[in-house]
Design an enzyme around this catalytic site. Structure first.
Site, PDB file in Angstrom:
ATOM      1  N   LYS A 107       0.805  -1.215   0.000  1.00 21.02           N
ATOM      2  CA  LYS A 107       0.000   0.000   0.000  1.00 21.02           C
ATOM      3  C   LYS A 107       0.842   1.270   0.000  1.00 21.02           C
ATOM      4  O   LYS A 107       0.403   2.327  -0.434  1.00 21.02           O
ATOM      5  CB  LYS A 107      -0.921  -0.002   1.226  1.00 21.02           C
ATOM      6  CG  LYS A 107      -2.076  -0.967   1.095  1.00 21.02           C
ATOM      7  CD  LYS A 107      -3.151  -0.377   0.215  1.00 21.02           C
ATOM      8  CE  LYS A 107      -4.402  -1.239   0.246  1.00 21.02           C
ATOM      9  NZ  LYS A 107      -5.462  -0.626  -0.588  1.00 21.02           N
ATOM     10  N   SER A 153       0.939  -9.840  -0.622  1.00 21.49           N
ATOM     11  CA  SER A 153       0.735  -8.406  -0.572  1.00 21.49           C
ATOM     12  C   SER A 153       0.743  -7.799   0.822  1.00 21.49           C
ATOM     13  O   SER A 153       0.809  -6.587   0.941  1.00 21.49           O
ATOM     14  CB  SER A 153      -0.574  -8.063  -1.278  1.00 21.49           C
ATOM     15  OG  SER A 153      -1.598  -8.857  -0.754  1.00 21.49           O
TER      16      SER A 153
END
Ligand SMILES: [Ca+2]
Ligand SMILES: [Ca+2]
Length: 1251
Positions: free
Chosen positions: A74, A333
């Site tokens: 992110k 992720s």
């Protein structure tokens, strides 16, 4: 360089976006190539995953975005967005809304760019995430917790944006954010130049990552498939692509919370619609399995959203869509895993479990027939609750392979079982297992008892347990869940009709003999609340389970002393008697009830119960049966007769209900309903070994571990059950082992760690347990801990000890207060100056014994670890040293001091130790030790506490927070400690026994210490009167409570005067003026085994302390041959005691004092035996020379004045230390020093139920 502002950047309000023109594909490519992410992001590794590759037959790589500074990708998008702000926008600041990883990326980026950020998070966000965001924030930024959910927090963000002019950094629906994530696609391509990449897998929340990666790859290398992966219960992108428009999910699953988004962005949707090849949805189980797979290949635990891509990759490859050998890439992720979820994940990661629901006939034995079809596959869960015929069962098992699973199911089918495969049923897996059955109706549970069982978990153990289930009792509930632990736990409901309860007890005893331990749970709240139907509201207005649980209330499991009434296990045959005998004093209705239940068939005649007025004063009996029958048939003064009808359960059940009600009304907690299941430390005898002086095996003049091992057969024959070894841990021996340098090692003087293990094993073979001496208050100053602490004021262990700079008085530095060393010497201060770091350290004892600082949690934990170290070696527990000294007054206040006293006594003896002893917080530390020890099952802690009885009893703790199993009772040993007592007066003994018995809480187990290594021997205190010493031990060996024998006391060994020049004890060395009274060497001289050289203790000419020359007559060998010797009397009393274990479990009810007809030299203690039906008395003739004649029948009946409702009882002589023919208890003569035990029962029952 000023950031180029693209023309489309007109605004970025999610949902209210109004791009003038959206970026074209080539613009996206350009933006990705020029993204400024590498100021704060790293180019993460592309990690080859060997296990996943092997599993799938492809070359699998993981793109390790979990290794970014915020543990997720992110940060790329957030930074790329923020860095592009104009100077003006930067000055205005930014805002963001997120419940997770985006917030961390924004906080980190804002801090890196010195921008003010307001980050809104829902109030429900876990602290771990809030803390992480705060950790990354700069001073200009703020985390604002607002609203109950994301939407509410988002509304607040919008408002902030409008009011303060801040720029919103959207988590996904922003071209610059998308471009930032797109850099991952660029890196993957760069990192796979040698690979033949078939597909790249990305998780999808709002779609930023997938849109970015797809935009890049499709622009540069369109042959690579780009596949998005979503959780099955939050597949917003999948649904939107299917519908060809953005759709909002009504609800989202929260397991993969990092990707739980109800509505994807319009821009991300547009890009995905253009570029994405396929979408895959995966189940919670698949995500968990992917977390495990990733862990295998990387040793990193991904968060659920972080493992989505891997789960999708697996699904793609295993469903046969991948071309063998080609390369597959998954973006790992994120790794912001909530630690609390690990258990759930690990449980669900195992997709090899097969869950089935099956109906089997409701009959005994049906269980095992069914289970045989599954066996030997590993059963991981097995649940059943009675609900009628047929019975429903939930079972989980692990098949070796898909074929094996099919074979198992086929076998069930072939045997005609009607089952349901629940493996794909989410509800079943999550809740079904706990819902099986639920509440059972009263007609099915009226005779049900609930039991938990434990046994070592190993292959086949469950099968063997099922085989042990009794065929003649019906099983009404069953639950087993494999936890991968070393102990299997099973919960079983069994229907036991009242008349079969005795048989059921035998069955339980049989199970114990087979290594299973059991505990009754019938009174567990969970059972009554969740597994039984409740009755109508009764007279009290409360709902009660109906029928009330019938309970045996027992356990074979170690439990802290509890206030629950526990019936000791029935041993041997049912006693033959005229009726039910009950103890004097208050009638134990509860016990009576249980006896009726157990012995109903054995009661040879009708049972009559007369109800008194008091029985009707109780409002709430809580038992419907009783309330029913009360008005119609029962009145005060009425006799209820329960006719004797063998096999007729009903009357006994009625009786039981009535009696239970009465028992409940009476408040058993306050009564002598004692928690007695007979732990080994309660029924066996403790023997203290002072290892230096017990037996020398290698001729160096000092006793050792091998020596103890050689003497084990002697100890066995003596009749002792467990040994307490004074310290043998590594020590400079300044205080003979009570100054420990290494809590994890044996001192070489005593032998090796192997010798210790050998000793434990050899003792165990003989059924003897070993307690270590645990010395927690201090270490040696030679310990590594103290050396480290003393090395500097900044040492990490500085605070492990108690340091103080002292105070300056008249220009002179002095200790901070007047606290004195227990060992005396010099000024007697307990503070010693350390030159090197120029501070004092505190020591309650010698200056070589610095006190550990128990206000430091590290110390508390380190000492628990010491306990675990020895428990792991197999010791039975600990005797814990110097307990009152643990904590001191934090304000270091002076203690009161009597100067006159100090002229004849060491200073310490002349102070009131209210600031250095018995600190209230000591109890918390002991509770911690007890918890630690209890985790090991049947283990024990004894505590050394010299304190007034009231303070001593506090060290039992409470039933809820137990402390010592047994704090030593020094009443007899140590009144006026320091001054030899004269026990020749019977009154001293009588008073000591009485005051101890009165102070002992009902739920606690007592003990008797008559000697130890710190006090003059019993013989010295009795002026070497051998007969009296023999009597003292015999008397206490024959009382309830655990006897403690100090080595040598069994042969009436004596103190040996040790001149100052030969003394070894610091208490002697430091107090030359008064060494003869303070020195402890006299009671520590070597054990006297034989009349020969060094009494058989050692082959050395020189022993560490001299052997007492009186060993030519006082020794084991000689005394063993004489039937009246102290040793023979010790053996015979201990042998009688071991044949009557209930003796030890009893309660002393009365110690008669000034009775006119009693000779003052008779000492009598009356007590109930542990089974509460036998009353007994131990009587001793304390007169050293006179025969005393006494009518025991009269004596004991004389005590009954006022209990007129009891009938006359028959007194029987049960044991005597003298050999006697006479058994008539009327006019019994007791020889000087003789001790007898008489038992008596109070005739037939029992007019008063409540006396
Ligand atoms: Ca030795
Ligand atoms: Ca202390």
């Amino acid at each position: 360089m000023a950031a180029v502002v693209p023309r489309w950047r007109l605004g970025c309000l999610a949902g209210v976006r109004h791009f003038g023109a959206l970026p074209s594909n080539s613009e996206y490519l350009n933006m990705i190539l020029n993204a400024k992410v590498y100021d704060v992001c790293k180019r993460t590794d592309l990690h080859f995953a060997p296990s996943l590759s092997k599993l799938t037959g492809n070359r699998v790589f993981l793109k390790r975005e979990d290794t970014q500074s915020v543990f997720s990708f992110k940060i790329r998008g957030a930074y790329n967005r923020i860095v592009a702000l104009s100077a003006e926008e930067k000055a205005q600041g930014i805002c963001a809304c997120s419940a997770g990883n985006h917030a961390q990326g924004v906080a980190f980026s804002a801090a890196a760019l010195d921008v003010s950020a307001k980050i809104f998070m829902p109030q429900t966000t876990p602290n771990i995430k809030v803390d992480a965001v705060r950790r990354f924030s700069n001073e200009k930024s703020e985390v604002i917790l607002v609203g109950d959910n994301y939407d509410a927090a988002y509304a607040a963000t919008m408002e902030c944006m409008r009011n303060e002019g801040r720029v919103l950094v959207h988590p996904f629906n922003d071209p610059l954010v998308i471009a930032g994530q797109g850099t991952i696609g660029k890196e993957i391509l760069e990192q796979t130049t040698k690979e033949d990449v078939e597909a790249v897998f990305c998780c999808v929340g709002g779609g930023g990552l997938l849109a970015g990666v797809a935009s890049f790859l499709k622009a540069v290398k369109p042959s690579i498939k780009v596949i998005g992966v979503e959780a099955h219960d939050s597949a917003a992108m999948t649904e939107s692509l299917k519908a060809q428009k953005v759709v909002e999910l009504p609800t989202v699953g929260l397991f993969a919370d990092g990707a739980a988004v109800a509505k994807v962005g319009d821009e991300t949707f547009r890009l995905c619609q253009m570029h994405v090849d396929d979408m895959i949805t995966v189940s919670t189980d698949e995500i968990c399995a992917a977390i495990k797979d990733s862990f295998k290949d990387t040793r990193v635990v991904l968060e659920p959203a972080g493992a989505l891509a891997t789960a999708g990759l697996k699904r793609y490859a295993l469903s046969g869509r991948a071309t063998e050998g080609r390369c597959l890439v998954a973006v790992s992720s994120g790794a912001n895993m909530d630690f609390d979820r690990l258990r759930f994940v690990s449980e669900r990661a195992d997709t090899s479990e097969t869950h089935i629901a099956v109906n089997i006939p409701e009959k005994a034995g049906a269980f095992i027939d069914f289970y045989r079809l599954i066996f030997p596959r590993n059963v991981t869960e097995f649940a059943y609750r009675i609900s009628g015929d047929p019975a429903s069962i939930f079972m989980s098992f692990q098949a070796k392979s898909e074929e094996d699973r099919a074979a198992a199911l086929e076998a069930l089918r072939g045997a005609g079982y009607d089952f349901l495969d629940l493996s794909q049923n989410e509800l079943a897996k999550t809740h079904g297992r706990s819902l099986i059955g639920g509440r059972a109706p009263p007609e099915l549970t009226s005779e049900e008892g609930l039991f938990s069982f434990e046994f070592p978990e190993k292959p086949g153990a469950l099968m063997r347990f099922l085989e042990q289930l009794p065929s003649d009792f019906n099983v009404s509930l069953f639950h087993y869940r494999g936890h991968g632990a070393d102990v299997a736990r099973v919960l079983v409901g069994i229907q036991v009709p009242g008349k079969s309860r005795a048989g059921f007890r035998d069955y339980l005893a049989y199970l114990v003999s087979k290594g299973y331990s059991w505990k009754e749970e019938t009174q567990n709240d969970i059972y009554t609340r969740f597994l039984l139907e409740t009755s109508e509201v009764n007279t009290s207005g409360r709902k009660r389970p109906f029928p009330p649980p019938l309970t045996l209330t027992g356990s074979s499991v170690t439990e802290p002393c509890s206030s629950k009434a526990v019936l000791p296990q029935r041993t041997g045959a049912i006693p033959k008697r005229d009726g039910l005998g009950l103890a004097g004093g208050k009638v134990k209705a509860f016990y009576l009830a249980l006896h009726i239940l157990n012995w109903y068939d054995a009661v040879p005649e009708n049972l009559d119960i007369l109800l008194t007025e008091r029985d009707f004063e109780v409002e709430d009996y809580g038992v419907p049966v009783f309330t029913d029958m009360r008005p119609a048939s029962v009145k005060p003064g009425q006799l209820i007769r329960f006719p004797h009808e063998p096999g007729a359960a009903m009357p006994s059940v009625r009786a039981l209900l009535l009696l239970l009600a009465l028992a409940e009304a009476e408040g058993l907690d306050g009564e002598k309903g004692r928690a007695k299941s007979g732990h080994w430390w309660e029924t066996e005898v403790m023997y203290q070994i002072y290892p230096r002086s017990f037996q020398d095996s290698n001729g160096d003049g000092t006793g050792d571990l091998k020596g103890i091992e050689q003497r084990l057969p002697y100890l066995k024959e003596l009749g002792v059950g467990f040994l307490w070894l004074s310290p043998v841990m590594k020590s400079p021996m300044m205080d003979f082992g009570y100054d420990i340098a290494d809590f994890h090692a044996v001192d070489p003087l005593f032998g090796s760690m192997q010798d210790m293990k050998d000793l434990i094993a050899a003792a165990e073979k003989l059924g003897i347990k070993l307690l270590m001496d645990f010395v927690p208050n201090h270490s040696s100053n030679a310990s590594e801990w103290f050396k480290e602490s003393r090395s500097s004021k900044t040492s990490p262990k500085r605070d492990w000890y108690m340091w103080h700079p002292g105070v300056v008085v008249d220009g002179e530095r002095r200790p901070p207060n007047n606290w004195a060393s227990n060992f005396g010497g010099g000024l007697g201060s307990s503070w010693t100056w350390d030159e090197k770091t120029e501070e004092y350290y505190y020591h309650a004892f010698g200056e070589f014994q610095p006190d550990l600082n128990y206000r430091n949690p590290e110390v508390v934990e380190a000492m628990k670890e010491v306990l675990r170290f020895w428990l792991d070696l197999g010791v039975g527990g600990f005797r814990i040293d110097a307990v009152p000294f643990l904590l001191e007054d934090p304000e270091l206040r002076d203690e009161a001091f009597d100067a006159a006293c100090a002229k004849t006594q060491p200073i310490w003896n002349c102070m009131v130790h209210n600031y250095t002893q018995n600190d209230p917080k000591n109890h918390e530390i002991i509770q911690g030790w007890r918890e630690t020890v209890d985790q090991y099952g049947e283990r024990v802690i004894f505590g050394e506490i010299y304190a007034p009885l009231k303070d001593l009893m506090e060290y039992y703790g409470t039933p809820e927070k137990p402390e010592f199993n047994v704090p030593f009772n020094f009443e007899v040993l140590g009144q006026n400690y320091g001054q030899p007592n004269d026990l020749s007066v019977a009154k001293v003994v009588r008073d000591a026994v009485r005051s101890y018995a009165e102070a002992l809480p009902d739920w606690c187990h007592g003990n008797w210490v008559l000697g130890n290594h710190d006090n003059h021997r019993l013989m010295q205190r009795l002026r070497n009167n051998t007969r009296l010493a023999t009597t003292v031990y015999a008397f206490f060996n024959l009382l309830p409570g655990t006897p403690v024998v100090y080595q040598g006391d069994e042969i009436a060994q004596r103190d040996l005067f040790i001149p100052y020049s030969l003394c070894r004890d610091p208490m002697c060395l430091k107090n030359p003026e008064m060494f003869a009274t303070t020195g402890r060497d006299p009671e520590r001289t070597p054990m006297q085994w034989t009349p020969g050289f060094q009494s058989g203790f050692s082959t050395s000419n020189r022993t560490w302390l001299p052997v007492n020359p009186d060993h030519v007559t006082v020794n084991v060998e000689t005394e063993a041959k004489a039937s009246t010797s102290p040793l023979s009397v010790m053996r015979s009393t201990l042998a009688w005691r071991s044949r009557h274990p209930t003796l030890s479990l009893g309660s002393i009810t009365e110690v008669p004092g000034d009775l006119g007809q009693l000779n003052q030299d008779l000492v009598v203690a009356k007590y109930t035996m542990g089974d509460e039906t036998t009353t007994a008395a131990t009587v001793a003739n304390w007169n050293p020379s006179q025969v005393l004649s006494v009518d025991l029948q009269a004596l004991l009946e004389a005590q009954r004045v006022g209990e007129a409702r009891h009938r006359a009882s028959k007194v029987q002589l049960a044991f005597s230390t003298a050999s006697r023919e006479e058994v008539d208890v009327k006019g019994l003569t007791l020889a000087p020093g003789e001790v007898v035990v008489v038992t008596y029962t109070s005739g037939k029952v029992l007019v008063p139920i409540i006396a």
